[in-house]
Design a protein around this motif. Structure first.
Motif, short mmCIF file in Angstrom:
data_model
loop_
_atom_site.label_atom_id
_atom_site.label_comp_id
_atom_site.label_asym_id
_atom_site.label_seq_id
_atom_site.Cartn_x
_atom_site.Cartn_y
_atom_site.Cartn_z
N THR A 1 0.82 -1.21 0.00
CA THR A 1 0.00 0.00 0.00
C THR A 1 0.86 1.26 0.00
N ALA A 2 2.16 1.12 0.27
CA ALA A 2 3.06 2.27 0.31
C ALA A 2 3.33 2.78 -1.10
N ARG A 3 3.89 3.99 -1.17
CA ARG A 3 4.23 4.59 -2.46
C ARG A 3 5.75 4.69 -2.54
N ASN A 4 6.37 3.59 -2.88
CA ASN A 4 7.83 3.52 -2.95
C ASN A 4 8.23 3.13 -4.36
N GLY A 5 8.91 4.01 -5.06
CA GLY A 5 9.27 3.77 -6.44
C GLY A 5 10.36 2.73 -6.64
N ALA A 6 10.77 2.07 -5.55
CA ALA A 6 11.73 0.97 -5.67
C ALA A 6 11.05 -0.38 -5.61
N ALA A 7 9.88 -0.46 -4.98
CA ALA A 7 9.41 -1.80 -4.62
C ALA A 7 7.91 -2.01 -4.54
N THR A 8 7.08 -0.99 -4.69
CA THR A 8 5.64 -1.20 -4.47
C THR A 8 4.82 -0.94 -5.72
N GLY A 9 5.41 -1.17 -6.88
CA GLY A 9 4.65 -1.07 -8.11
C GLY A 9 3.67 -2.22 -8.24
N VAL A 10 2.47 -1.93 -8.71
CA VAL A 10 1.43 -2.92 -8.94
C VAL A 10 1.12 -2.87 -10.44
N PHE A 11 1.54 -3.92 -11.14
CA PHE A 11 1.53 -3.87 -12.61
C PHE A 11 0.87 -5.10 -13.21
N SER A 12 0.26 -4.89 -14.37
CA SER A 12 -0.08 -6.02 -15.23
C SER A 12 1.11 -6.33 -16.12
N ALA A 13 1.15 -7.53 -16.64
CA ALA A 13 2.26 -7.90 -17.53
C ALA A 13 2.27 -7.03 -18.77
N ASP A 14 1.08 -6.72 -19.29
CA ASP A 14 1.01 -5.92 -20.50
C ASP A 14 1.52 -4.50 -20.26
N ALA A 15 1.24 -3.93 -19.10
CA ALA A 15 1.73 -2.58 -18.80
C ALA A 15 3.25 -2.55 -18.75
N ILE A 16 3.84 -3.54 -18.11
CA ILE A 16 5.31 -3.61 -18.06
C ILE A 16 5.87 -3.72 -19.48
N ALA A 17 5.30 -4.63 -20.27
CA ALA A 17 5.82 -4.85 -21.62
C ALA A 17 5.72 -3.59 -22.47
N ARG A 18 4.66 -2.82 -22.30
CA ARG A 18 4.51 -1.60 -23.09
C ARG A 18 5.56 -0.56 -22.71
N ILE A 19 5.88 -0.46 -21.43
CA ILE A 19 6.93 0.47 -21.01
C ILE A 19 8.26 0.07 -21.65
N TYR A 20 8.57 -1.23 -21.63
CA TYR A 20 9.83 -1.68 -22.21
C TYR A 20 9.80 -1.65 -23.73
N ALA A 21 8.61 -1.65 -24.32
CA ALA A 21 8.51 -1.50 -25.77
C ALA A 21 8.99 -0.12 -26.20
N LEU A 22 8.91 0.88 -25.31
CA LEU A 22 9.48 2.19 -25.62
C LEU A 22 11.00 2.08 -25.82
N ILE A 23 11.63 1.30 -24.94
CA ILE A 23 13.08 1.12 -25.06
C ILE A 23 13.42 0.34 -26.33
N ALA A 24 12.67 -0.73 -26.56
CA ALA A 24 12.94 -1.57 -27.73
C ALA A 24 12.60 -0.86 -29.03
N GLY A 25 11.79 0.21 -28.96
CA GLY A 25 11.35 0.90 -30.16
C GLY A 25 11.90 2.29 -30.33
N ASP A 26 13.08 2.55 -29.76
CA ASP A 26 13.72 3.87 -29.92
C ASP A 26 12.84 5.00 -29.41
N GLY A 27 12.06 4.72 -28.37
CA GLY A 27 11.25 5.75 -27.74
C GLY A 27 9.86 5.92 -28.31
N ALA A 28 9.52 5.13 -29.33
CA ALA A 28 8.20 5.24 -29.96
C ALA A 28 7.36 4.01 -29.62
N PHE A 29 6.07 4.26 -29.44
CA PHE A 29 5.13 3.14 -29.24
C PHE A 29 3.74 3.60 -29.63
N ASP A 30 3.05 2.76 -30.38
CA ASP A 30 1.66 2.99 -30.76
C ASP A 30 1.49 4.37 -31.42
#
Length: 400
Positions: A263-292
């Motif tokens: 329930t805490a707001r700690n940017g090191a350890a308390t992220g609550v994510f779906s797999a698709d959300a994580i993959a989309r963030i990393y798709a920015l890296i894999a796509g030279d900063g572009a997505f959708d």
């Protein structure tokens, strides 16, 4: 598309059938809770699958939008917030943190740069030097104040993992710059531009969030675990490393179907994510900063995340983490990077092939932790091989 194995929901390109079967086998024979896997290839979704249940009783099915507490996978997402700010010129990696956050200069910290924090070289990882009460870990504003007043320890300049303080350090930095909490920056910098419903810092109200299943880290609070943990933390170097993630009594925050820590707001350890959300963030890296169809980061900003490019040099030869990410190589992707979390969730990108992966599950079991920590790594070889099959099929179609 092809027929998914029994118990697996979602969709996947036929070329990725081996990766789907590996995921199904992993959960049917080993994990036995719930989880999800999402894969993008050059910005296109090629795998989005899920299985199992999202509660300890095994009654609530995992759904497409189910999110899970992902622990240190959070660090890679928080780092992306920093890179969005850097891309606009609001942050310079090589400027001292104290120039943005003046209170941080206390304790001789005037020379610690943003890059030092992202590389875990600030010498501020040991929780024993910061906590009056284990419950303090739930109060991010308090911990940011204490870090601003703290003096670095002997690890300053060395890459010693800031397992928990990483989030408070970057939270204090970004608040000083933007006036916004990291939770809000997740929304405005990442979730809204990418249309993500499964990206949260801390437990979101009303969202589908999986319960954690297993004995968690309760061993450290048992009659045997307490003295053993205390003895280990007195060992030089090892004790400092362990105390970056644990102090006596703090294990209580990790117990229960959804831990208080979540329930805490700690940017090191308390992220609550779906797999698709994580993959989309990393798709920015894999796509030279572009997505959708959106260019959310300049190509040079993204290429600087890859230490091979020379666009973001780091003169410290001991650096392991580079601008918030650690090396994450696998068969067919020797230069990939990302961030793994406690229990084995993870985010991963391979700029060479354009692959991006997000993986989450809801088991947290101390006794299986050594194997669980490599769950993402176990899936990656079949994903890269499947991507090769996809590329060969595409080449054959073009030739025809």
């Amino acid at each position: 598309m092809f027929t998914l194995p029994t118990g697996i929901n979602g969709a996947a390109d036929p070329a990725f059938a081996p990766a789907v079967r590996a995921f199904a086998l992993l959960f049917s024979r080993y994990v036995r809770t719930g989880g999800a896997l999402a894969v993008y290839l050059r910005g296109e979704p090629v795998v989005n699958i899920w299985t199992g249940t999202a509660d300890a009783a095994g009654e609530i099915p995992w759904e497409a939008d189910t999110a899970a507490l992902s622990f240190s996978t959070t660090k890679g997402i928080t780092s992306m917030v920093i890179h969005r700010l850097a891309d606009r010129g609001s942050i310079d990696y090589d400027v001292p943190v104290a120039e943005y956050w003046p209170e941080f200069a206390d304790g001789g910290k005037h020379s610690i740069t943003v890059r030092d924090v992202l590389a875990h070289r600030a010498g501020l990882g040991d929780l024993r030097r910061l906590l009056d009460d284990p419950a303090d870990v739930l109060d991010h504003a308090l911990m940011e104040q204490r870090l601003a007043a703290a003096t670095p320890d002997w690890t300053r300049g060395l890459p010693m993992y800031h397992a928990v303080t990483f989030g408070w350090l970057l939270g204090g930095l970004t608040r000083a710059i933007t006036g916004q909490e990291m939770e809000e920056l997740y929304r405005v910098e990442l979730a809204e531009p990418l249309g993500l419903s499964g990206l949260h810092l801390g437990h979101p109200a009303g969202a589908a969030v999986a319960e954690m299943v297993g004995p968690a880290l309760s061993f450290t609070g048992t009659r045997l675990g307490r003295p053993l943990t205390a003895a280990v933390t007195r060992i030089p170097v090892l004790g400092t490393l362990i105390s970056s993630a644990h102090v006596a009594g703090a294990e209580a925050a990790l117990l229960g179907p959804f831990p208080d820590f979540g329930t805490a707001r700690n940017g090191a350890a308390t992220g609550v994510f779906s797999a698709d959300a994580i993959a989309r963030i990393y798709a920015l890296i894999a796509g030279d900063g572009a997505f959708d169809g959106q260019q959310l980061l300049a190509p040079d900003t993204v290429r600087a995340l890859d230490r091979r490019t020379g666009l973001s040099p780091d003169s410290n030869p001991l650096t392991f983490w580079h601008l918030g990410y650690h090396p994450f190589p696998t068969l067919g992707a020797p230069h990939a990077f990302g961030h793994i979390g406690l229990g084995g969730s993870g985010g991963w990108a391979d700029p060479d092939s354009g692959l991006a992966v997000g993986f989450v599950h809801n088991r947290l079991d101390l006794f299986r932790l050594p194997v669980d920590m490599i769950l993402t790594s176990l899936l990656l070889p079949t994903i890269t091989r499947s991507a090769g099959s996809y590329a060969r099929r595409a080449a054959a179609v073009r030739a025809a």
